[in-house]
Design a protein around this motif. Sequence first.
Motif, PDB file in Angstrom:
ATOM      1  N   LYS B  46       0.837  -1.207   0.000  1.00 20.67           N
ATOM      2  CA  LYS B  46       0.000   0.000   0.000  1.00 20.67           C
ATOM      3  C   LYS B  46       0.868   1.253   0.000  1.00 20.67           C
ATOM      4  O   LYS B  46       1.684   1.457   0.902  1.00 20.67           O
ATOM      5  CB  LYS B  46      -0.893   0.010   1.247  1.00 20.67           C
ATOM      6  CG  LYS B  46      -1.824  -1.203   1.337  1.00 20.67           C
ATOM      7  CD  LYS B  46      -2.467  -1.296   2.707  1.00 20.67           C
ATOM      8  CE  LYS B  46      -3.955  -0.983   2.633  1.00 20.67           C
ATOM      9  NZ  LYS B  46      -4.628  -1.174   3.939  1.00 20.67           N
ATOM     10  N   GLN B  48       1.824   4.910   0.804  1.00 22.40           N
ATOM     11  CA  GLN B  48       1.442   5.710   1.967  1.00 22.40           C
ATOM     12  C   GLN B  48       1.363   7.195   1.595  1.00 22.40           C
ATOM     13  O   GLN B  48       2.387   7.841   1.349  1.00 22.40           O
ATOM     14  CB  GLN B  48       2.460   5.505   3.093  1.00 22.40           C
ATOM     15  CG  GLN B  48       2.533   4.057   3.580  1.00 22.40           C
ATOM     16  CD  GLN B  48       1.253   3.613   4.262  1.00 22.40           C
ATOM     17  OE1 GLN B  48       0.934   4.060   5.353  1.00 22.40           O
ATOM     18  NE2 GLN B  48       0.498   2.730   3.607  1.00 22.40           N
ATOM     19  N   ARG B  54      -7.027   5.376  -2.365  1.00 24.68           N
ATOM     20  CA  ARG B  54      -5.783   4.867  -2.945  1.00 24.68           C
ATOM     21  C   ARG B  54      -6.010   3.616  -3.780  1.00 24.68           C
ATOM     22  O   ARG B  54      -5.384   3.423  -4.818  1.00 24.68           O
ATOM     23  CB  ARG B  54      -4.769   4.550  -1.823  1.00 24.68           C
ATOM     24  CG  ARG B  54      -4.292   5.784  -1.086  1.00 24.68           C
ATOM     25  CD  ARG B  54      -3.464   5.403   0.124  1.00 24.68           C
ATOM     26  NE  ARG B  54      -4.244   4.609   1.075  1.00 24.68           N
ATOM     27  CZ  ARG B  54      -3.724   3.902   2.058  1.00 24.68           C
ATOM     28  NH1 ARG B  54      -2.416   3.858   2.222  1.00 24.68           N
ATOM     29  NH2 ARG B  54      -4.489   3.222   2.888  1.00 24.68           N
ATOM     30  N   SER B  57      -7.045   4.098  -7.282  1.00 29.20           N
ATOM     31  CA  SER B  57      -6.063   4.811  -8.119  1.00 29.20           C
ATOM     32  C   SER B  57      -4.799   3.994  -8.354  1.00 29.20           C
ATOM     33  O   SER B  57      -3.792   4.531  -8.812  1.00 29.20           O
ATOM     34  CB  SER B  57      -5.693   6.132  -7.453  1.00 29.20           C
ATOM     35  OG  SER B  57      -6.845   6.819  -7.059  1.00 29.20           O
ATOM     36  N   GLY B  59      -2.935   2.557  -6.038  1.00 27.17           N
ATOM     37  CA  GLY B  59      -1.955   2.688  -4.963  1.00 27.17           C
ATOM     38  C   GLY B  59      -1.963   1.529  -3.984  1.00 27.17           C
ATOM     39  O   GLY B  59      -1.222   1.557  -2.990  1.00 27.17           O
ATOM     40  N   TRP B  76       6.054   3.385  -7.668  1.00 23.40           N
ATOM     41  CA  TRP B  76       5.446   4.467  -6.886  1.00 23.40           C
ATOM     42  C   TRP B  76       6.414   5.342  -6.101  1.00 23.40           C
ATOM     43  O   TRP B  76       6.180   6.534  -5.945  1.00 23.40           O
ATOM     44  CB  TRP B  76       4.374   3.907  -5.934  1.00 23.40           C
ATOM     45  CG  TRP B  76       3.092   3.604  -6.646  1.00 23.40           C
ATOM     46  CD1 TRP B  76       2.506   2.382  -6.805  1.00 23.40           C
ATOM     47  CD2 TRP B  76       2.247   4.541  -7.316  1.00 23.40           C
ATOM     48  NE1 TRP B  76       1.351   2.491  -7.534  1.00 23.40           N
ATOM     49  CE2 TRP B  76       1.170   3.810  -7.855  1.00 23.40           C
ATOM     50  CE3 TRP B  76       2.292   5.923  -7.524  1.00 23.40           C
ATOM     51  CZ2 TRP B  76       0.145   4.407  -8.579  1.00 23.40           C
ATOM     52  CZ3 TRP B  76       1.279   6.533  -8.240  1.00 23.40           C
ATOM     53  CH2 TRP B  76       0.215   5.771  -8.762  1.00 23.40           C
ATOM     54  N   LEU B  81       0.871  10.169  -6.103  1.00 29.16           N
ATOM     55  CA  LEU B  81      -0.359   9.395  -6.283  1.00 29.16           C
ATOM     56  C   LEU B  81      -1.543  10.360  -6.312  1.00 29.16           C
ATOM     57  O   LEU B  81      -1.724  11.168  -5.402  1.00 29.16           O
ATOM     58  CB  LEU B  81      -0.517   8.388  -5.132  1.00 29.16           C
ATOM     59  CG  LEU B  81      -1.773   7.515  -5.131  1.00 29.16           C
ATOM     60  CD1 LEU B  81      -1.817   6.614  -6.368  1.00 29.16           C
ATOM     61  CD2 LEU B  81      -1.843   6.668  -3.870  1.00 29.16           C
ATOM     62  N   THR B  83      -5.552  10.756  -6.262  1.00 27.82           N
ATOM     63  CA  THR B  83      -6.824  10.080  -5.996  1.00 27.82           C
ATOM     64  C   THR B  83      -7.928  11.138  -6.039  1.00 27.82           C
ATOM     65  O   THR B  83      -7.646  12.324  -6.179  1.00 27.82           O
ATOM     66  CB  THR B  83      -6.848   9.396  -4.608  1.00 27.82           C
ATOM     67  OG1 THR B  83      -7.118  10.407  -3.619  1.00 27.82           O
ATOM     68  CG2 THR B  83      -5.542   8.707  -4.291  1.00 27.82           C
ATOM     69  N   THR B  86      -7.232  13.957  -3.622  1.00 24.21           N
ATOM     70  CA  THR B  86      -6.078  14.852  -3.731  1.00 24.21           C
ATOM     71  C   THR B  86      -6.358  15.918  -4.787  1.00 24.21           C
ATOM     72  O   THR B  86      -7.373  15.868  -5.475  1.00 24.21           O
ATOM     73  CB  THR B  86      -4.810  14.092  -4.159  1.00 24.21           C
ATOM     74  OG1 THR B  86      -4.968  13.654  -5.522  1.00 24.21           O
ATOM     75  CG2 THR B  86      -4.538  12.892  -3.285  1.00 24.21           C
ATOM     76  N   VAL B  93       4.638   9.786  -2.795  1.00 22.44           N
ATOM     77  CA  VAL B  93       4.755   8.494  -2.109  1.00 22.44           C
ATOM     78  C   VAL B  93       6.212   8.329  -1.659  1.00 22.44           C
ATOM     79  O   VAL B  93       7.113   8.236  -2.498  1.00 22.44           O
ATOM     80  CB  VAL B  93       4.373   7.334  -3.051  1.00 22.44           C
ATOM     81  CG1 VAL B  93       4.475   5.996  -2.312  1.00 22.44           C
ATOM     82  CG2 VAL B  93       2.979   7.537  -3.624  1.00 22.44           C
TER      83      VAL B  93
END
Lengths: 289, 386
Positions: B46, B48, B54, B57, B59, B76, B81, B83, B86, B93
């Motif tokens: 995942k 962060q 996430r 998208s 992530g 990443w 990232l 989403t 955001t 990331v």
Amino acid sequence: MSILVNKDTRVIVQGFTGSQGTLHSEQSIEYGTNIVGGVTPGKGGIEHLGKPVFNSVEDAKRSLDPNASIIFVPARFCKDSILESAEAGIKLIICITEGIPTLDMLEVKKRVDELGVRLIGPNCPGIITPGKAKLGIMPGDIHMPGSIGIISRSGTLTYEAVKQTTDLGFGQSSCVGIGGDPIPGSSFIDMLKLFQDDTQTEAIVMVGEIGGTSEEAAAEYIKNNVTKPVISYIAGKTAPAGKRMGHAGAIIAGGKGTADNKIEKLQECGVYVADNLVSIGSKVAEVLG
Amino acid sequence: MNLHEYQGKALFAEYNLPVSKGKVVFKAEDIIDACNEIGGSKWVVKAQVHAGGRGKSGGVELISNPEDGVKFAQKWLGKNLVTYQTDKKGQPVNCILVEECTNIAKELYLSAIIDRESQQIVFIGSSEGGVNIEDVAKNMPEKIIYQGFVYKDDSLNENAENIAKVLKLNDQQTLQFIPIIDNLLRLFVEKDLSLLEINPLVITENGDLHCLDAKINIDSNALYRQPELLDMRDETQEDPSESEAAKNDLSYVSLDGNIGCMVNGAGLAMGTMDTIKFFGGNPANFLDVGGTATQERVAKAFKIILDDPKVKVVLVNIFGGIVRCDLIAEGIIAAIKEVEVKIPVVVRLEGNNADIGSKILSKAKIKIESINDLAVAAKKAVLLAK
């Protein structure tokens, strides 16, 4: 008449000898406010600004019999200061300080309600009854004794509303800043009740902002209980969601608390809404004819 | 202040809440060691960032080979990232959380907030997890419960059971759920949280409750007494101008327009933005310079506003309360010289000694439009920005 404070209010200042306490107490005394003394732990026995200083509110209460306290202590000590005053039997407490942790305020609010204490603030400019008493940090000279009651969540926005109503010759009965925090000691509704019952007040200006739903609750209350005209302005139409706009309470969360929602609800409930910050005064004039 | 998921889960573990075995890595090659250390044959990786959405998208990924995790991390780390939560740029990331894979039977929702209306801590629970809770609130309000709690109150069990009913937990799960609520409430109060969200809280295939996500916001006013949380701050997730402003005790939020705003007081700052919009312009920012607009603070504020290349004009709106406007005017002039402001500046001064302040501004040998009427000042700024 007026609400909450007048010439006879006997005021003590908590955080009296600090820089903020000193600056604003000096101006309040000059304005004619009956400040009878102050509290600064460890400085009991001295005189400051010609008034006695005590170590605790309890000591001050015994010697001076005050009925109001204004608080200037740093945020981390505010919980204790407010509770100290409340437990000592002071029935009106005004807390100016900004930045008190919200969980502290949850505890404080519960306790002051239990004790029947009226808390104004925190994070507010205080209360003024023009020409009689100034318990706060507002500039005294923009006020004028008169007929408009003003309630606001913001400091400088209150000054705008005050200036505009003074310039148009209305003046103010009393002005209360209830503060910009998520858990305020007093709400719009608490103040609306007092202004509705005050004979000097002919109309009420309520200045709100984004965040929470206290304006919506006030609108509902006005519809059912307030017969005097209420004029409102809501700040934050252009504020983006999810961002804290300075005040801890000014945040649009989960679609709740937008300016548009508030304005719609206020209009629905018969409140006159000024569409712009610069037209608060002219809206009052329009409504009062 | 927000925490990353891995930081939130570390707090959860500290409070005996059921979380997956996991490890955070900052370098792609460390994924292999992390997978080996966690064990098993399937893992979740995942990205962060301080934003939700996430999974949708790209992530979050399920892997059954650590090499795929390395590829995911290479893709990443160092990138942004984007989403639905955001902005267009996204969030950088800097690390990846590797976790053991959890077999999910059902997804639920649980969160806690400080409710302004009832003035207490309220837990929100729903049998519909893993989705946007606002949508559930709108479309299926009967599937959500709002339950108030008083810390150290003796009705905790009863209140937790109310939520368990809406979550449709069986007796066994309800027994697990009560201490979860107890620990979450303790965490909320002891760490001064303003929001705690577990979306989803899941029932595993074994029938156990498990926290699959952890979103935590901390009350900024309480950070002075939470030093270990303050250490977890990740400034790369914040708007650089906003962090810079915060360091100088200024409140700043960047917006999309081209009229920079400098105002004293948060309410008036919002009101000024609205006034600009009302007269057909677009504010570039919210900025509360505070009650004491000294030269130093005004200079800092100018620097932050001018860092935004979109800004074509700055509108300064000061209501001099305790601070005299003549002093503010001098501070503004000195700050404009110090920062070498090259774009037009419109200044509106009102309140204490405003007349003297305006005179000082108009006599200054720099280009400042001094206008006392806010409506006129705002209109002027809008015109200059076009």
